[in-house]
Design an enzyme around this catalytic site. Structure first.
Site, PDB file in Angstrom:
ATOM      1  N   GLU A 100       0.830  -1.201   0.000  1.00 17.60           N
ATOM      2  CA  GLU A 100       0.000   0.000   0.000  1.00 17.60           C
ATOM      3  C   GLU A 100       0.875   1.266   0.000  1.00 17.60           C
ATOM      4  O   GLU A 100       0.522   2.270  -0.619  1.00 17.60           O
ATOM      5  CB  GLU A 100      -0.928  -0.002   1.213  1.00 17.60           C
ATOM      6  N   ALA A 121       5.740  -4.476  -9.168  1.00 16.76           N
ATOM      7  CA  ALA A 121       5.151  -4.247 -10.489  1.00 16.76           C
ATOM      8  C   ALA A 121       3.628  -4.157 -10.421  1.00 16.76           C
ATOM      9  O   ALA A 121       2.998  -3.303 -11.060  1.00 16.76           O
ATOM     10  CB  ALA A 121       5.571  -5.357 -11.454  1.00 16.76           C
ATOM     11  N   ASP A 146       1.857  -3.281  -7.829  1.00 17.08           N
ATOM     12  CA  ASP A 146       1.516  -2.019  -7.169  1.00 17.08           C
ATOM     13  C   ASP A 146       1.684  -0.855  -8.149  1.00 17.08           C
ATOM     14  O   ASP A 146       0.902   0.101  -8.131  1.00 17.08           O
ATOM     15  CB  ASP A 146       2.411  -1.804  -5.946  1.00 17.08           C
TER      16      ASP A 146
END
Length: 323
Positions: free
Chosen positions: A37, A261, A263
């Protein structure tokens, strides 16, 4: 509050600098900001959107590093608190010549895993346009699962666009069966779902992109769009009651590090949606940021600024001036 919001577990990654050596053999490591995140928040901020990150870290050097590094890239860290009772999570990552690197996590009972519902009380959702949700945060503990569900419900009540990336981490689950059941349950609470094709096979038993998309579109009245990440083959997109389409991937000269990748894909898609781009163009941007991500070490180091993204698009004959 910023226009973009996410909740998760911020981590430090100690990335090996010794190529093709196992983690126990490697002796040189470099420190980076990490966590799925957090990666997305970093990428969103680099593309000139305000981003707020909700979580907590330990009152330790890793926690200090995370807050300082996130603040330096422009992320609003006013809701990233310190908790002296717990430590900040971190992990080690191999440097490999090809394929996915091995990782070793040190995150059990971390500060983020002890983020509780009561700590959401001072979060004002005014001004938030899009929230990025990941399947990782709710796996950390019973506390984070409860917090995730309440937070998701509040987002939906406020009519904020929610995007859910399953981000499967089997090592964090007690069983494969629980991982599948809970992840699919959580997906019902979001409007856009971003499964990878391998995740689709695990979560619903098929590698056919359209079947994966149909599964998530049919299991919730709230879900209206599914984007299935196909890796080097691009992405398959289906909107409820509309024709599906495929967006091709970008060619990459050299794959340096595949971590981050997915994300990066979310960064491209969500930043474009914040700018009210048409969906197909937004997925093109998602593929572009994903392609840039795999060409750099560090989970988010390859995420571009807007200028770098324009340059990347302009160098591709398929898109010309499109960025």
């Amino acid at each position: 509050m910023a226009e973009f919001l996410t909740i998760g577990e911020p981590l430090v990654v100690l990335a090996s600098q010794d190529k093709d050596m196992s983690l126990d053999e490697a002796s040189h490591f470099e420190k980076f900001l990490a966590g799925a995140e957090m990666n997305v928040a970093v990428g969103i901020s680099r593309l000139e959107h305000e981003a707020t990150y909700l979580s907590k870290v330990g009152a330790d050097p890793f926690g200090d590093f995370i807050i300082e590094a996130a603040g330096k890239v422009g992320i609003d860290v006013s809701h990233l608190k310190k908790d002296s009772k717990y430590l900040t999570g971190f992990y080690l990552k191999e440097l490999v010549g090809s394929g996915d690197p091995a990782v070793a996590y040190f995150r059990k009972n971390s500060a983020a895993a002890n983020f509780e519902v009561a700590e959401l009380e001072d979060v004002d959702l005014t001004g938030v346009k899009l929230a990025h949700l990941s399947g990782i945060f709710p796996t950390l503990s019973g506390k984070t699962l409860e917090t995730f569900k309440l937070f998701n419900a509040r987002l939906n009540e406020a009519k904020i666009l929610t995007v859910f990336d399953p981000n499967l981490r089997p090592v964090l689950w007690k069983s494969r069966e629980k991982m599948i059941a809970v992840t699919n349950e959580l997906a019902r609470g979001s409007q856009i779902i971003l499964p990878g094709i391998n995740e689709g096979e695990i979560l619903m038993g098929s590698r056919e992109p359209e079947k994966i998309a149909d599964f998530y579109l049919n299991q919730s009245d709230l879900t209206h769009t599914v984007v299935v990440k196909l890796g080097a083959d691009g992405a398959f997109v289906k909107v409820k009651n509309a024709k599906s389409f495929i967006v091709p991937a970008f060619k990459v000269k050299e794959v340096v590090d595949t971590v981050g990748a997915g994300d990066g894909f979310a960064v491209g898609l969500e930043s474009a949606l914040l700018e009210e781009w048409p969906l197909e163009d937004a997925v093109n941007r998602a593929c572009a940021v994903g392609a840039l991500a795999v060409q750099s070490q560090g989970d988010s180091d390859g995420y571009p600024t807007k200028e770098k993204l324009i340059e990347f698009f302009n160098s591709d004959e398929r898109f010309g001036h499109c960025y």
